[in-house]
Design an enzyme around this catalytic site. Structure first.
Site, PDB file in Angstrom:
ATOM      1  N   LYS A 113     -46.586 -27.380  27.008  1.00 45.22           N
ATOM      2  CA  LYS A 113     -45.857 -26.646  27.678  1.00 45.22           C
ATOM      3  C   LYS A 113     -44.794 -27.509  28.534  1.00 45.22           C
ATOM      4  CE  LYS A 113     -44.307 -22.579  28.545  1.00 45.22           C
ATOM      5  NZ  LYS A 113     -44.650 -20.768  28.212  1.00 45.22           N
TER       6      LYS A 113
HETATM    7  P1  NAD Z   1     -36.589 -14.821  31.639  1.00 42.38           P
HETATM    8  O1  NAD Z   1     -35.816 -16.149  32.449  1.00 42.38           O
HETATM    9  O2  NAD Z   1     -36.048 -13.700  30.755  1.00 42.38           O
HETATM   10  O3  NAD Z   1     -37.190 -13.580  32.642  1.00 42.38           O
HETATM   11  C1  NAD Z   1     -37.721 -14.046  33.946  1.00 42.38           C
HETATM   12  C2  NAD Z   1     -37.165 -12.322  34.991  1.00 42.38           C
HETATM   13  O4  NAD Z   1     -37.774 -12.590  36.293  1.00 42.38           O
HETATM   14  C3  NAD Z   1     -35.956 -12.239  35.330  1.00 42.38           C
HETATM   15  O5  NAD Z   1     -35.900 -10.937  35.629  1.00 42.38           O
HETATM   16  C4  NAD Z   1     -35.606 -12.544  37.311  1.00 42.38           C
HETATM   17  O6  NAD Z   1     -34.629 -12.087  37.395  1.00 42.38           O
HETATM   18  C5  NAD Z   1     -36.766 -12.522  37.216  1.00 42.38           C
HETATM   19  N1  NAD Z   1     -37.600 -13.380  38.457  1.00 42.38           N
HETATM   20  C6  NAD Z   1     -36.694 -14.819  38.963  1.00 42.38           C
HETATM   21  N2  NAD Z   1     -37.354 -14.704  40.272  1.00 42.38           N
HETATM   22  C7  NAD Z   1     -37.909 -14.019  40.519  1.00 42.38           C
HETATM   23  C8  NAD Z   1     -38.190 -13.470  42.141  1.00 42.38           C
HETATM   24  N3  NAD Z   1     -38.770 -14.192  42.538  1.00 42.38           N
HETATM   25  N4  NAD Z   1     -38.914 -12.214  41.787  1.00 42.38           N
HETATM   26  C9  NAD Z   1     -39.027 -11.275  41.499  1.00 42.38           C
HETATM   27  N5  NAD Z   1     -38.543 -11.491  39.581  1.00 42.38           N
HETATM   28  C10 NAD Z   1     -37.701 -12.585  39.962  1.00 42.38           C
HETATM   29  O7  NAD Z   1     -38.080 -15.126  31.013  1.00 42.38           O
HETATM   30  P2  NAD Z   1     -39.477 -14.514  30.373  1.00 42.38           P
HETATM   31  O8  NAD Z   1     -39.025 -15.217  29.359  1.00 42.38           O
HETATM   32  O9  NAD Z   1     -39.289 -12.817  30.559  1.00 42.38           O
HETATM   33  O10 NAD Z   1     -40.391 -15.331  31.023  1.00 42.38           O
HETATM   34  C11 NAD Z   1     -41.091 -14.238  32.045  1.00 42.38           C
HETATM   35  C12 NAD Z   1     -42.207 -14.687  32.082  1.00 42.38           C
HETATM   36  O11 NAD Z   1     -43.065 -14.381  30.669  1.00 42.38           O
HETATM   37  C13 NAD Z   1     -42.960 -16.475  32.716  1.00 42.38           C
HETATM   38  O12 NAD Z   1     -44.177 -15.682  33.388  1.00 42.38           O
HETATM   39  C14 NAD Z   1     -43.211 -16.397  31.612  1.00 42.38           C
HETATM   40  O13 NAD Z   1     -44.029 -17.648  31.158  1.00 42.38           O
HETATM   41  C15 NAD Z   1     -43.654 -15.540  30.671  1.00 42.38           C
HETATM   42  N6  NAD Z   1     -44.329 -15.585  29.103  1.00 42.38           N
HETATM   43  C16 NAD Z   1     -42.483 -15.463  28.485  1.00 42.38           C
HETATM   44  C17 NAD Z   1     -42.812 -15.599  26.773  1.00 42.38           C
HETATM   45  C18 NAD Z   1     -41.618 -15.686  26.208  1.00 42.38           C
HETATM   46  O14 NAD Z   1     -41.773 -15.654  25.265  1.00 42.38           O
HETATM   47  N7  NAD Z   1     -40.213 -15.474  26.158  1.00 42.38           N
HETATM   48  C19 NAD Z   1     -43.795 -15.452  26.393  1.00 42.38           C
HETATM   49  C20 NAD Z   1     -45.249 -15.663  26.918  1.00 42.38           C
HETATM   50  C21 NAD Z   1     -44.867 -15.820  28.435  1.00 42.38           C
END
Ligand code: NAD
Length: 423
Positions: A113
């Site tokens: 990561k």
């Molecule tokens: P992203 O940046 O697209 O979205 C993040 C979301 O979280 C947004 O809607 C944002 O407004 C919200 N957010 C941020 N701070 C916040 C808070 N304090 N309270 C409430 N909401 C809040 O990110 P993503 O890619 O969707 O990732 C989200 C989670 O999923 C992370 O934990 C990431 O590690 C995990 N993840 C992502 C992927 C991927 O393919 N993108 C894969 C596996 C896991």
């Protein structure tokens, strides 16, 4: 065994959560338990200074990381996060969860990561590009298509992957499409990748709901984080008949017991980057999100969101961990005691890395698959992986999280043992 000198020992960090999850699985590892310390320390952690010239001529420095937690089963795999709260310890935990996740779905990868401690919203597009390129050059000494393959995570996307691919390619005199995944389609990206993590959340949720006897028709879902993961999962659930009754993101918390209009919701999200201005729901206090009446809760924002106190208030019967590490260990116990089923991150959100793997395979063979084929293969891998995990949970009478760790850690440590120690 000695503790790592560079982690805080105050407790409560994502790394602490990960370590306690490993401790819970050790009794189920049999003779492989003697290798378990391998899981508790990253193989390699790189800290880099990322200096860039800002548009106003000043020079700013950012701290960046790339951690390779374990490479026993294959090259490192894992996203890059841009966020003001990123720390080495957080990146370590995220890299370790990648090791477990890749093994849980049996992909030939280790876990890695990366991240930069920065608020990217404060940078111009050109500054973002300069920072991404400098970071890629700095971590270029340990990444590569056969070594460690980054991907998008919070606040990073296809454009950032394109800059990373270009920078690495320029530095090595190659066209190295396989060095990152989550790329735009013209650069060797894969169909289906953008929504793959959300699709995986939906597939594991559909299977878990079936086992609970919960029909998706009319089922009420609440989603924290409507980004790449939460947004795509919410859309698929609504398409399957579910009602989206609550949403929380960084702009606030909104509820509508009759269901959000998903098309309008997505329009607002694409326009504003947040849910705050959606008019079809009532705004409530952020903390009240955890009391919302719903059947399925999908934390899909950041880690450590479900504390024990919040776990006591959650009304859902099923929690689908779209985010990495959203549930603290004591909250896990509360949910278990209350009979709330948790599909853990290390299987629930593995859809993204699975389609990243498809992308990497397609890049190597320079032969690209249709979206239908990708979605079908993804569905099958997730369903098969979840079945094996569920069988393990039933056999040992353990939670799905400990069962996922048991299945994954057996694979990781078997590879470790078979390779042996060198030199
Ligand atoms: P992203 O940046 O697209 O979205 C993040 C979301 O979280 C947004 O809607 C944002 O407004 C919200 N957010 C941020 N701070 C916040 C808070 N304090 N309270 C409430 N909401 C809040 O990110 P993503 O890619 O969707 O990732 C989200 C989670 O999923 C992370 O934990 C990431 O590690 C995990 N993840 C992502 C992927 C991927 O393919 N993108 C894969 C596996 C896991």
């Amino acid at each position: 065994m000695s503790q790592l000198s560079y982690v805080s020992h105050t407790g409560g960090t994502a790394w602490d959560t990960y370590i306690s999850q490993v401790d819970r699985v050790i009794p189920y590892l049999g003779h492989l338990a003697r290798w378990s310390e391998t899981l508790k320390r990253p193989k390699r952690a790189l800290i880099v200074d990322v200096p860039i010239e800002l548009d106003n001529g000043e020079v700013a420095h950012f701290e960046g990381y790339r951690v390779q937690h374990n490479l026993s089963r294959g090259p490192g795999k894992g996203g890059v996060r841009y966020h003001p709260d990123v720390t080495l310890e957080e990146v370590m935990a995220l890299s370790a969860w990648m090791t477990v996740k890749c093994a849980a779905v049996n992909l030939p990868y280790g876990g890695a990561k990366g991240g930069i401690r920065v608020d990217p919203k404060k940078l111009s597009l050109k500054e973002l590009e300069r920072m991404t390129r400098r970071y890629t050059s700095e971590i270029g000494i340990i990444i590569g298509p056969q070594r460690d393959i980054p991907a998008p995570d919070v606040n990073t996307n296809g454009q950032i992957m394109a800059w990373m691919m270009d920078t690495y390619s320029m530095n090595t005199g190659t066209t190295a499409t396989g060095v990152v995944t989550g790329k735009p389609l013209h650069l060797g990206g894969s169909l289906g990748r953008v929504k793959a993590t959300g699709r995986g959340v939906f597939v594991t949720g559909r299977e878990a709901a079936r086992r609970l006897g919960l029909s998706l028709e009319g089922v009420r879902i609440a989603v924290q984080g409507m980004g790449n993961v939460g947004g795509a999962a919410a859309e698929l659930f609504v398409q399957a008949g579910a009602k989206l009754v609550a949403v929380q993101d960084h702009t606030g918390t909104l509820v509508n017991p009759n269901g959000f209009d998903i098309a309008d919701t997505m329009t607002v999200l694409h326009r504003d980057g947040g849910i705050g201005n959606y008019t079809g729901a009532e705004r409530i206090d952020n903390e009240a999100f955890w009391d919302v009446d719903c059947d399925i809760l999908i934390p899909a924002a950041l880690e450590s969101q479900i504390t024990a106190a919040r776990a006591n208030r959650i009304k859902a019967k099923l929690v689908l961990e779209g985010a990495n590490g959203p549930t603290l260990p004591d909250a896990d116990d509360v949910l278990h005691d209350r009979g709330v089923l948790v599909v853990p991150d290390v299987i629930c959100n593995a859809g993204g890395v699975t389609v990243s793997y498809f992308e990497w395979v397609q890049d190597f063979s320079s032969f690209f698959w249709s979206e239908d084929e990708i979605n079908l293969r993804l569905d099958k891998i997730m369903v098969d992986a979840l079945k094996k995990i569920w069988d393990t949970a039933d056999r040992h009478k353990i939670s799905l999280r400990t069962a996922t760790f048991a299945v994954a850690c057996e694979r990781i440590l078997t590879a470790r043992e078979e390779r042996g120690l060198y030199p």
